[in-house]
Design a protein around this motif. Sequence first.
Motif, PDB file in Angstrom:
ATOM      1  N   UNK A  41      23.036 -16.097 -36.629  1.00 61.97           N
ATOM      2  CA  UNK A  41      24.006 -16.545 -37.640  1.00 61.97           C
ATOM      3  C   UNK A  41      23.560 -16.234 -39.067  1.00 61.97           C
ATOM      4  N   UNK A  42      22.505 -15.422 -39.205  1.00 65.52           N
ATOM      5  CA  UNK A  42      21.991 -14.965 -40.501  1.00 65.52           C
ATOM      6  C   UNK A  42      21.218 -16.032 -41.278  1.00 65.52           C
ATOM      7  N   UNK A  43      20.802 -17.096 -40.609  1.00 62.49           N
ATOM      8  CA  UNK A  43      19.960 -18.075 -41.283  1.00 62.49           C
ATOM      9  C   UNK A  43      18.584 -17.474 -41.557  1.00 62.49           C
ATOM     10  N   UNK A  44      18.032 -17.809 -42.705  1.00 62.89           N
ATOM     11  CA  UNK A  44      16.694 -17.338 -43.074  1.00 62.89           C
ATOM     12  C   UNK A  44      15.698 -18.484 -42.864  1.00 62.89           C
ATOM     13  N   UNK A  45      14.641 -18.189 -42.126  1.00 61.32           N
ATOM     14  CA  UNK A  45      13.617 -19.180 -41.808  1.00 61.32           C
ATOM     15  C   UNK A  45      12.315 -18.763 -42.490  1.00 61.32           C
ATOM     16  N   UNK A  46      11.709 -19.694 -43.171  1.00 59.04           N
ATOM     17  CA  UNK A  46      10.423 -19.453 -43.825  1.00 59.04           C
ATOM     18  C   UNK A  46       9.447 -20.521 -43.340  1.00 59.04           C
ATOM     19  N   UNK A  47       8.233 -20.113 -43.019  1.00 61.09           N
ATOM     20  CA  UNK A  47       7.321 -21.102 -42.467  1.00 61.09           C
ATOM     21  C   UNK A  47       5.853 -20.827 -42.719  1.00 61.09           C
ATOM     22  N   UNK A  48       5.046 -21.812 -42.379  1.00 60.40           N
ATOM     23  CA  UNK A  48       3.595 -21.677 -42.463  1.00 60.40           C
ATOM     24  C   UNK A  48       2.973 -22.041 -41.124  1.00 60.40           C
ATOM     25  N   UNK A  49       1.865 -21.404 -40.813  1.00 61.97           N
ATOM     26  CA  UNK A  49       1.126 -21.654 -39.573  1.00 61.97           C
ATOM     27  C   UNK A  49      -0.300 -22.018 -39.979  1.00 61.97           C
ATOM     28  N   UNK A  50      -0.681 -23.264 -39.725  1.00 59.53           N
ATOM     29  CA  UNK A  50      -1.959 -23.760 -40.226  1.00 59.53           C
ATOM     30  C   UNK A  50      -2.904 -24.159 -39.085  1.00 59.53           C
ATOM     31  N   UNK A  51      -3.949 -23.348 -38.912  1.00 64.84           N
ATOM     32  CA  UNK A  51      -4.978 -23.654 -37.921  1.00 64.84           C
ATOM     33  C   UNK A  51      -6.096 -24.400 -38.638  1.00 64.84           C
ATOM     34  N   UNK A  52      -5.867 -25.689 -38.832  1.00 61.16           N
ATOM     35  CA  UNK A  52      -6.814 -26.511 -39.573  1.00 61.16           C
ATOM     36  C   UNK A  52      -6.937 -27.878 -38.921  1.00 61.16           C
ATOM     37  N   UNK A  53      -8.079 -28.521 -39.097  1.00 59.75           N
ATOM     38  CA  UNK A  53      -8.303 -29.835 -38.515  1.00 59.75           C
ATOM     39  C   UNK A  53      -7.778 -30.974 -39.391  1.00 59.75           C
ATOM     40  N   UNK A  54      -7.234 -30.625 -40.548  1.00 57.91           N
ATOM     41  CA  UNK A  54      -6.670 -31.638 -41.440  1.00 57.91           C
ATOM     42  C   UNK A  54      -5.162 -31.758 -41.213  1.00 57.91           C
ATOM     43  N   UNK A  55      -4.660 -32.976 -41.263  1.00 51.58           N
ATOM     44  CA  UNK A  55      -3.220 -33.169 -41.158  1.00 51.58           C
ATOM     45  C   UNK A  55      -2.544 -32.652 -42.428  1.00 51.58           C
ATOM     46  N   UNK A  56      -1.435 -31.950 -42.249  1.00 51.31           N
ATOM     47  CA  UNK A  56      -0.744 -31.381 -43.400  1.00 51.31           C
ATOM     48  C   UNK A  56       0.091 -32.444 -44.104  1.00 51.31           C
ATOM     49  N   UNK A  57       0.162 -32.315 -45.417  1.00 53.42           N
ATOM     50  CA  UNK A  57       0.861 -33.296 -46.235  1.00 53.42           C
ATOM     51  C   UNK A  57       2.202 -32.752 -46.725  1.00 53.42           C
ATOM     52  N   UNK A  58       2.934 -33.600 -47.403  1.00 55.22           N
ATOM     53  CA  UNK A  58       4.254 -33.264 -47.924  1.00 55.22           C
ATOM     54  C   UNK A  58       4.212 -32.045 -48.843  1.00 55.22           C
TER      55      UNK A  58
ATOM     56  N   UNK B  98       9.254 -15.014 -53.895  1.00 57.88           N
ATOM     57  CA  UNK B  98       9.636 -13.807 -53.139  1.00 57.88           C
ATOM     58  C   UNK B  98      11.146 -13.558 -53.179  1.00 57.88           C
ATOM     59  N   UNK B  99      11.875 -14.447 -53.856  1.00 59.11           N
ATOM     60  CA  UNK B  99      13.333 -14.340 -53.960  1.00 59.11           C
ATOM     61  C   UNK B  99      14.005 -14.398 -52.593  1.00 59.11           C
ATOM     62  N   UNK B 100      13.507 -15.299 -51.767  1.00 67.03           N
ATOM     63  CA  UNK B 100      14.091 -15.537 -50.449  1.00 67.03           C
ATOM     64  C   UNK B 100      14.847 -16.860 -50.477  1.00 67.03           C
ATOM     65  N   UNK B 101      16.067 -16.838 -50.017  1.00 67.89           N
ATOM     66  CA  UNK B 101      16.859 -18.056 -49.951  1.00 67.89           C
ATOM     67  C   UNK B 101      16.729 -18.622 -48.542  1.00 67.89           C
ATOM     68  N   UNK B 102      15.823 -19.578 -48.390  1.00 67.98           N
ATOM     69  CA  UNK B 102      15.521 -20.118 -47.061  1.00 67.98           C
ATOM     70  C   UNK B 102      16.519 -21.205 -46.670  1.00 67.98           C
ATOM     71  N   UNK B 103      17.017 -21.108 -45.441  1.00 69.86           N
ATOM     72  CA  UNK B 103      17.899 -22.141 -44.890  1.00 69.86           C
ATOM     73  C   UNK B 103      17.107 -23.185 -44.109  1.00 69.86           C
ATOM     74  N   UNK B 104      16.009 -22.750 -43.513  1.00 73.80           N
ATOM     75  CA  UNK B 104      15.193 -23.636 -42.692  1.00 73.80           C
ATOM     76  C   UNK B 104      13.718 -23.403 -43.015  1.00 73.80           C
ATOM     77  N   UNK B 105      12.976 -24.501 -43.159  1.00 78.30           N
ATOM     78  CA  UNK B 105      11.527 -24.417 -43.321  1.00 78.30           C
ATOM     79  C   UNK B 105      10.873 -24.912 -42.036  1.00 78.30           C
ATOM     80  N   UNK B 106       9.900 -24.158 -41.531  1.00 81.06           N
ATOM     81  CA  UNK B 106       9.174 -24.579 -40.343  1.00 81.06           C
ATOM     82  C   UNK B 106       7.680 -24.587 -40.653  1.00 81.06           C
ATOM     83  N   UNK B 107       6.989 -25.560 -40.073  1.00 79.67           N
ATOM     84  CA  UNK B 107       5.540 -25.645 -40.234  1.00 79.67           C
ATOM     85  C   UNK B 107       4.923 -25.861 -38.857  1.00 79.67           C
ATOM     86  N   UNK B 108       3.958 -25.036 -38.521  1.00 86.04           N
ATOM     87  CA  UNK B 108       3.224 -25.178 -37.267  1.00 86.04           C
ATOM     88  C   UNK B 108       1.792 -25.544 -37.632  1.00 86.04           C
ATOM     89  N   UNK B 109       1.323 -26.677 -37.130  1.00 83.71           N
ATOM     90  CA  UNK B 109       0.004 -27.159 -37.517  1.00 83.71           C
ATOM     91  C   UNK B 109      -0.799 -27.583 -36.296  1.00 83.71           C
TER      92      UNK B 109
END
Length: 221
Positions: free
Chosen positions: A151-168, A181-192
């Motif tokens: 549906x043309x949604x743009x997803x931007x995310x981070x992948x964090x291999x760390x032992x610390x819990x990620x914060x807001x 980067x001039x990206x219009x993100x519709x969804x943010x994803x974080x993998x931790x």
Amino acid sequence: MDVEYSAVLTGLAMGDGRIHSAFKRARISDENAGEIAKKLMDTRIVRLLRSRKQFTSWVNDERISDKLLFTTPFLRFWFAFVAPIFKGIKEGNYDEFNQRYENKIAELREAVFKELSFEVVKKSFADDAITEIASYWDRETEIDLFAKTVSKKVIVGSCRYTNAKLKKSEIAKLQELSKRARLKADVFVIVAKRGFSNELKSLKSENVRLFTLKNFKSLLL
């Protein structure tokens, strides 16, 4: 395999995969880079990944360096830790291997974690399938995960291999990177690996999706 090809592969294994950096590290001239890169891809040891942003300036056509990525984690492991010092290993001397392993294994784990994260995210968008997924980079910005759906949604995310819990603040970082980067993100994803703070968990929604190691079980189904 020729010495210069092995040198390039070692450069790729010890870096972020950018062709220009790896060939510079291997002391290979730009005029020979294209031919060598093609031959390496023909062997299926590596695959080509192009930057989503082809130029930094349309005025001078300053190109962004493409990347060569290993087709399997084992190949990256081999050319990072074994091939460059194979003679010593063959003779039973493992000192240099142990030192390399201690200094660089975290980077290899992070690379594998990122690849698996892509697969987890892809599976989670079953109702609006992801049509492309990779990293994003240009001269100034690097984002772990960039994807588009049917549906043309743009997803931007981070992948964090760390032992610390990620914060807001991780969401704020993604928003800033997207803006840069001039990206219009519709969804943010974080993998931790370790998970998230309660404050970040409270932001979870259709537009903010959070994944931990528990979600990796979906890859076994």
